[in-house]
Design a protein around this motif. Structure first.
Motif, PDB file in Angstrom:
ATOM      1  N   VAL A  67       0.973  -1.167  -0.176  1.00  0.00           N
ATOM      2  CA  VAL A  67      -0.103  -0.206   0.057  1.00  0.00           C
ATOM      3  C   VAL A  67       0.826   1.257   0.131  1.00  0.00           C
ATOM      4  O   VAL A  67       1.737   1.463   0.946  1.00  0.00           O
ATOM      5  CB  VAL A  67      -1.068   0.030   1.170  1.00  0.00           C
ATOM      6  CG1 VAL A  67      -1.983   1.285   1.408  1.00  0.00           C
ATOM      7  CG2 VAL A  67      -1.866  -1.319   1.250  1.00  0.00           C
ATOM      8  N   MET A  68       0.699   1.965  -0.912  1.00  0.00           N
ATOM      9  CA  MET A  68       1.468   3.324  -1.101  1.00  0.00           C
ATOM     10  C   MET A  68       0.731   4.599  -0.754  1.00  0.00           C
ATOM     11  O   MET A  68      -0.677   4.625  -1.226  1.00  0.00           O
ATOM     12  CB  MET A  68       1.912   3.258  -2.649  1.00  0.00           C
ATOM     13  CG  MET A  68       2.873   2.322  -3.078  1.00  0.00           C
ATOM     14  SD  MET A  68       4.305   1.964  -2.660  1.00  0.00           S
ATOM     15  CE  MET A  68       5.186   3.160  -3.643  1.00  0.00           C
ATOM     16  N   ASP A  69       1.415   5.452  -0.357  1.00  0.00           N
ATOM     17  CA  ASP A  69       0.656   6.771  -0.145  1.00  0.00           C
ATOM     18  C   ASP A  69       0.962   7.496  -1.461  1.00  0.00           C
ATOM     19  O   ASP A  69       1.917   7.748  -1.912  1.00  0.00           O
ATOM     20  CB  ASP A  69       1.428   7.719   0.957  1.00  0.00           C
ATOM     21  CG  ASP A  69       0.668   9.050   1.337  1.00  0.00           C
ATOM     22  OD1 ASP A  69       0.128   9.661   0.430  1.00  0.00           O
ATOM     23  OD2 ASP A  69       1.032   9.472   2.427  1.00  0.00           O
ATOM     24  N   GLY A  73       4.305   8.874  -2.188  1.00  0.00           N
ATOM     25  CA  GLY A  73       5.006   7.707  -2.798  1.00  0.00           C
ATOM     26  C   GLY A  73       5.624   6.727  -1.873  1.00  0.00           C
ATOM     27  O   GLY A  73       6.401   5.867  -2.245  1.00  0.00           O
ATOM     28  N   GLU A  74       5.473   6.959  -0.570  1.00  0.00           N
ATOM     29  CA  GLU A  74       6.114   6.202   0.442  1.00  0.00           C
ATOM     30  C   GLU A  74       4.992   4.851   0.595  1.00  0.00           C
ATOM     31  O   GLU A  74       4.025   5.003   0.411  1.00  0.00           O
ATOM     32  CB  GLU A  74       5.976   6.976   1.832  1.00  0.00           C
ATOM     33  CG  GLU A  74       7.058   8.122   1.743  1.00  0.00           C
ATOM     34  CD  GLU A  74       7.094   8.871   2.894  1.00  0.00           C
ATOM     35  OE1 GLU A  74       6.447   8.382   4.076  1.00  0.00           O
ATOM     36  OE2 GLU A  74       7.943   9.780   3.271  1.00  0.00           O
ATOM     37  N   ILE A  75       5.828   4.036   0.968  1.00  0.00           N
ATOM     38  CA  ILE A  75       5.023   2.687   1.375  1.00  0.00           C
ATOM     39  C   ILE A  75       4.409   2.766   2.761  1.00  0.00           C
ATOM     40  O   ILE A  75       5.043   2.790   3.853  1.00  0.00           O
ATOM     41  CB  ILE A  75       6.101   1.481   1.270  1.00  0.00           C
ATOM     42  CG1 ILE A  75       6.579   0.969  -0.316  1.00  0.00           C
ATOM     43  CG2 ILE A  75       5.301   0.030   1.596  1.00  0.00           C
ATOM     44  CD1 ILE A  75       7.525   0.130  -0.457  1.00  0.00           C
ATOM     45  N   ILE A  76       3.286   2.710   2.786  1.00  0.00           N
ATOM     46  CA  ILE A  76       2.518   2.806   4.062  1.00  0.00           C
ATOM     47  C   ILE A  76       2.525   1.309   4.738  1.00  0.00           C
ATOM     48  O   ILE A  76       2.638   1.089   5.858  1.00  0.00           O
ATOM     49  CB  ILE A  76       1.034   3.035   3.935  1.00  0.00           C
ATOM     50  CG1 ILE A  76       1.069   4.440   3.386  1.00  0.00           C
ATOM     51  CG2 ILE A  76       0.151   2.899   5.191  1.00  0.00           C
ATOM     52  CD1 ILE A  76      -0.534   5.069   2.929  1.00  0.00           C
ATOM     53  N   ASP A  77       2.100   0.238   3.866  1.00  0.00           N
ATOM     54  CA  ASP A  77       2.145  -1.262   4.367  1.00  0.00           C
ATOM     55  C   ASP A  77       2.750  -1.902   3.416  1.00  0.00           C
ATOM     56  O   ASP A  77       2.215  -1.996   2.321  1.00  0.00           O
ATOM     57  CB  ASP A  77       0.715  -1.519   4.799  1.00  0.00           C
ATOM     58  CG  ASP A  77       0.519  -2.932   5.215  1.00  0.00           C
ATOM     59  OD1 ASP A  77       1.711  -3.548   5.448  1.00  0.00           O
ATOM     60  OD2 ASP A  77      -0.496  -3.511   5.650  1.00  0.00           O
ATOM     61  N   ALA A  78       3.981  -2.408   3.724  1.00  0.00           N
ATOM     62  CA  ALA A  78       4.541  -3.183   2.597  1.00  0.00           C
ATOM     63  C   ALA A  78       4.314  -4.643   2.619  1.00  0.00           C
ATOM     64  O   ALA A  78       4.198  -5.095   1.286  1.00  0.00           O
ATOM     65  CB  ALA A  78       6.244  -3.410   2.933  1.00  0.00           C
ATOM     66  N   ASN A  79       3.614  -5.338   3.371  1.00  0.00           N
ATOM     67  CA  ASN A  79       2.869  -6.564   3.349  1.00  0.00           C
ATOM     68  C   ASN A  79       1.597  -6.286   3.937  1.00  0.00           C
ATOM     69  O   ASN A  79       1.288  -6.913   5.220  1.00  0.00           O
ATOM     70  CB  ASN A  79       3.856  -7.668   4.193  1.00  0.00           C
ATOM     71  CG  ASN A  79       5.213  -7.471   3.652  1.00  0.00           C
ATOM     72  OD1 ASN A  79       5.372  -7.975   2.344  1.00  0.00           O
ATOM     73  ND2 ASN A  79       6.076  -7.276   4.288  1.00  0.00           N
ATOM     74  N   PRO A  80       0.606  -5.998   3.291  1.00  0.00           N
ATOM     75  CA  PRO A  80      -0.737  -6.200   3.629  1.00  0.00           C
ATOM     76  C   PRO A  80      -1.083  -7.693   3.806  1.00  0.00           C
ATOM     77  O   PRO A  80      -0.851  -8.184   2.988  1.00  0.00           O
ATOM     78  CB  PRO A  80      -1.541  -5.338   2.638  1.00  0.00           C
ATOM     79  CG  PRO A  80      -0.843  -5.412   1.684  1.00  0.00           C
ATOM     80  CD  PRO A  80       0.550  -5.392   1.865  1.00  0.00           C
TER      81      PRO A  80
END
Length: 139
Positions: A67-69, A73-80
């Motif tokens: 999940v990206m902002d 462009g930052e990764i919010i959740d790398a492994n949902p």
């Protein structure tokens, strides 16, 4: 799987295999466990549901993209983590290979070059399930 009932029973079958059959050591015992599960499904739900779950449905929690902002462009959740069914083992192989490529792009010192044949993929799914569970145990 053609119905919500079939999907739920497929999940139940998958979990029974993970909790009970994975601990059996011989192919005879594993076949017995699988036959028993299918017999119980037939007795409880009938032939229609048995036909829906004859082909194994695999459930995993690593199918979703990070999940990206959108603004930064930052990764919010790398492994949902959503425990859901995979379309096929081929689609799981594709997801695993994409994850391996992502790891190789981000890792400076370690590179993975895994060959995921069917048994290796199934073992990876089992291990992933154990690692994501609180107090998961492979014994």
């Amino acid at each position: 799987v053609a119905s919500p009932e079939g999907y739920l029973v497929a999940l139940w079958r998958h979990e029974c295999e993970r909790v009970f059959c994975d601990k059996l050591t011989t192919h005879e015992d594993k076949d017995w466990g699988d036959a028993l599960i299918m017999k119980l499904i037939g007795e409880a739900y009938g032939k229609n549901v048995v036909k829906q779950v004859e082909e194994r449905v695999y459930f995993v929690d690593f199918l979703r993209e990070p999940v990206m902002d959108e603004e930064t462009g930052e990764i919010i959740d790398a492994n949902p983590s959503f425990y859901e069914s995979a379309d096929s083992l081929e689609s799981l192989t594709d997801v695993a290979m994409k994850r391996q490529a992502m790891f190789n792009e981000t890792s400076k010192s370690l590179k993975l070059d895994l060959v995921l044949f069917e048994d290796a993929l199934k073992h990876m799914m089992r291990i992933s399930r154990l690692l994501c569970m609180d107090r998961g145990s492979a014994l």
